[in-house]
Design an enzyme around this catalytic site. Structure first.
Site, mmCIF file in Angstrom:
data_model
loop_
_atom_site.group_PDB
_atom_site.id
_atom_site.type_symbol
_atom_site.label_atom_id
_atom_site.label_comp_id
_atom_site.label_asym_id
_atom_site.label_seq_id
_atom_site.Cartn_x
_atom_site.Cartn_y
_atom_site.Cartn_z
ATOM 1 N N GLU A 51 -57.344 109.146 113.375
ATOM 2 C CA GLU A 51 -55.898 109.430 113.395
ATOM 3 C C GLU A 51 -55.692 110.922 113.566
ATOM 4 O O GLU A 51 -56.209 111.731 112.777
ATOM 5 C CB GLU A 51 -55.179 108.954 112.127
ATOM 6 N N GLU A 76 -56.249 116.699 110.501
ATOM 7 C CA GLU A 76 -55.046 117.512 110.293
ATOM 8 C C GLU A 76 -55.375 118.968 110.565
ATOM 9 O O GLU A 76 -56.510 119.393 110.391
ATOM 10 C CB GLU A 76 -54.518 117.374 108.860
ATOM 11 N N ASP A 103 -58.094 121.554 114.931
ATOM 12 C CA ASP A 103 -57.089 121.392 115.980
ATOM 13 C C ASP A 103 -57.567 120.218 116.824
ATOM 14 O O ASP A 103 -58.611 120.298 117.478
ATOM 15 C CB ASP A 103 -56.991 122.668 116.807
ATOM 16 N N ASP A 126 -45.411 116.184 116.876
ATOM 17 C CA ASP A 126 -44.248 117.067 117.025
ATOM 18 C C ASP A 126 -43.886 117.205 118.501
ATOM 19 O O ASP A 126 -44.753 117.464 119.332
ATOM 20 C CB ASP A 126 -44.578 118.451 116.440
ATOM 21 N N LYS A 130 -38.614 123.084 122.754
ATOM 22 C CA LYS A 130 -38.299 124.353 123.437
ATOM 23 C C LYS A 130 -39.454 124.758 124.356
ATOM 24 O O LYS A 130 -40.623 124.662 123.963
ATOM 25 C CB LYS A 130 -38.060 125.462 122.410
ATOM 26 N N ASP A 162 -40.238 109.109 117.776
ATOM 27 C CA ASP A 162 -38.811 108.775 117.654
ATOM 28 C C ASP A 162 -38.004 109.509 118.728
ATOM 29 O O ASP A 162 -36.783 109.383 118.756
ATOM 30 C CB ASP A 162 -38.283 109.177 116.263
HETATM 31 C C1 LIG Z 1 -44.495 114.887 112.500
HETATM 32 S S1 LIG Z 1 -45.988 114.931 111.648
HETATM 33 C C2 LIG Z 1 -46.495 113.219 111.583
HETATM 34 C C3 LIG Z 1 -47.512 112.956 110.514
HETATM 35 C C4 LIG Z 1 -47.966 111.485 110.400
HETATM 36 N N1 LIG Z 1 -48.548 111.019 111.632
HETATM 37 C C5 LIG Z 1 -46.839 110.606 109.971
HETATM 38 O O1 LIG Z 1 -46.298 109.885 110.798
HETATM 39 O O2 LIG Z 1 -46.477 110.655 108.788
HETATM 40 C C6 LIG Z 1 -47.143 115.588 112.866
HETATM 41 C C7 LIG Z 1 -48.452 115.992 112.229
HETATM 42 O O3 LIG Z 1 -49.355 116.425 113.236
HETATM 43 C C8 LIG Z 1 -50.089 117.533 112.748
HETATM 44 N N2 LIG Z 1 -50.584 118.298 113.913
HETATM 45 C C9 LIG Z 1 -49.823 118.995 114.795
HETATM 46 N N3 LIG Z 1 -50.603 119.543 115.743
HETATM 47 C C10 LIG Z 1 -51.886 119.190 115.427
HETATM 48 C C11 LIG Z 1 -53.138 119.467 116.029
HETATM 49 N N4 LIG Z 1 -53.231 120.229 117.138
HETATM 50 N N5 LIG Z 1 -54.251 118.975 115.454
HETATM 51 C C12 LIG Z 1 -54.174 118.208 114.327
HETATM 52 N N6 LIG Z 1 -52.999 117.904 113.717
HETATM 53 C C13 LIG Z 1 -51.876 118.404 114.262
HETATM 54 C C14 LIG Z 1 -49.085 118.285 111.899
HETATM 55 O O4 LIG Z 1 -49.706 119.128 110.960
HETATM 56 C C15 LIG Z 1 -48.298 117.159 111.251
HETATM 57 O O5 LIG Z 1 -48.834 116.786 110.002
#
Ligand SMILES: C[S@@+](CC[C@H](N)C(=O)[O-])C[C@H]1O[C@@H](n2cnc3c(N)ncnc32)[C@H](O)[C@@H]1O
Length: 223
Positions: A51, A76, A103, A126, A130, A162
């Site tokens: 995940e 994460e 990452d 995310d 922008k 979403d």
């Molecule tokens: C909007 S949250 C969604 C978290 C989870 N999937 C949920 O639905 O509850 C997006 C997650 O992706 C992580 N994230 C963003 N860019 C990432 C990357 N390049 N590598 C690993 N995680 C990342 C963020 O830290 C954040 O916790």
């Protein structure tokens, strides 16, 4: 700020830190290069699900509990989120789940071995709407090529968002990368933390299931 405070409060608790340390992989003291060592991390070879952006782990912990014969890697990036995730995973006591702070773009593009993963789950990444923030987005042609390289043939990528335009962009990138759409349920669409929250708010959710076929893009094969 709130999540940093929460993570450091958790970290200051010795029992939580021990639980988190038990399940955290890939931490090096700088004297060695980071490498992915799946067999060492899990102590066996089993179908692996990853995940990306696991957040607080709501989805992957339940999935690992439901499928003890599979292994699960929760990825994460920000340290406070990875710490909180590791404490929750550690406290679950499940033997088949590990937490990696990385990452995911580098992990998937460069570090994960070929043909190692049976499914990726990417829930509510995310959207970074922008233009100046576009560099933070997860999905790009190289990310999709990395998914194709590291998945077994027949492996799946499950995606949800979403944000309709962002979902369309991600789904388009998957098809462009040679994946095919499958009409099957997307396991984390409601089970992921953000999925639960958005569903409770009555928001529309956009989910896709994509299969790697033997013809999914294999740019590494041309190198
Ligand atoms: C909007 S949250 C969604 C978290 C989870 N999937 C949920 O639905 O509850 C997006 C997650 O992706 C992580 N994230 C963003 N860019 C990432 C990357 N390049 N590598 C690993 N995680 C990342 C963020 O830290 C954040 O916790």
């Amino acid at each position: 700020m709130g999540r940093m405070r929460k993570a450091s409060r958790l970290w200051n608790d010795a029992e939580s830190r021990r639980a988190a340390t038990r399940v955290t992989v890939g931490e090096t003291d700088g004297s060695e290069a980071f490498t992915v060592r799946l067999r060492g991390w899990f102590g066996r070879r089993a179908p692996l699900e990853v995940e990306i952006g696991a957040g607080k782990g709501s989805f992957i912990i339940e999935r690992a509990r439901a499928f003890p014969e599979r292994d699960f890697l929760a990825v994460e990036m920000p340290l406070p989120v990875a710490k909180t995730l590791a404490v929750r995973v550690g406290r679950s006591g499940l033997p088949n789940i590990r937490v990696l702070r990385a990452d995911a773009r580098s992990l998937v593009a460069f570090l994960m071995p070929d043909l190692a993963v049976s499914a990726y789950h990417v829930y509510y990444p995310d959207p970074w709407p922008k233009a100046r923030h576009a560099k933070h987005r997860l999905f790009s042609p190289s990310f999709v090529a990395g998914l194709a390289r590291t998945l077994i043939v027949g492996g799946m990528v499950y995606v949800a968002s979403d944000v309709k335009t962002w979902a369309e962009e991600m789904f388009g990138a998957m098809l462009q990368g040679g994946f095919i759409t499958e009409a099957e349920p997307v396991p984390g669409v409601l089970g992921a933390g953000f999925g639960r929250k958005y569903a409770a708010q009555g928001r529309a959710l956009f989910a896709g299931a994509f299969r790697k076929t033997s013809t999914a893009s294999q740019p590494w094969a041309d190198a």
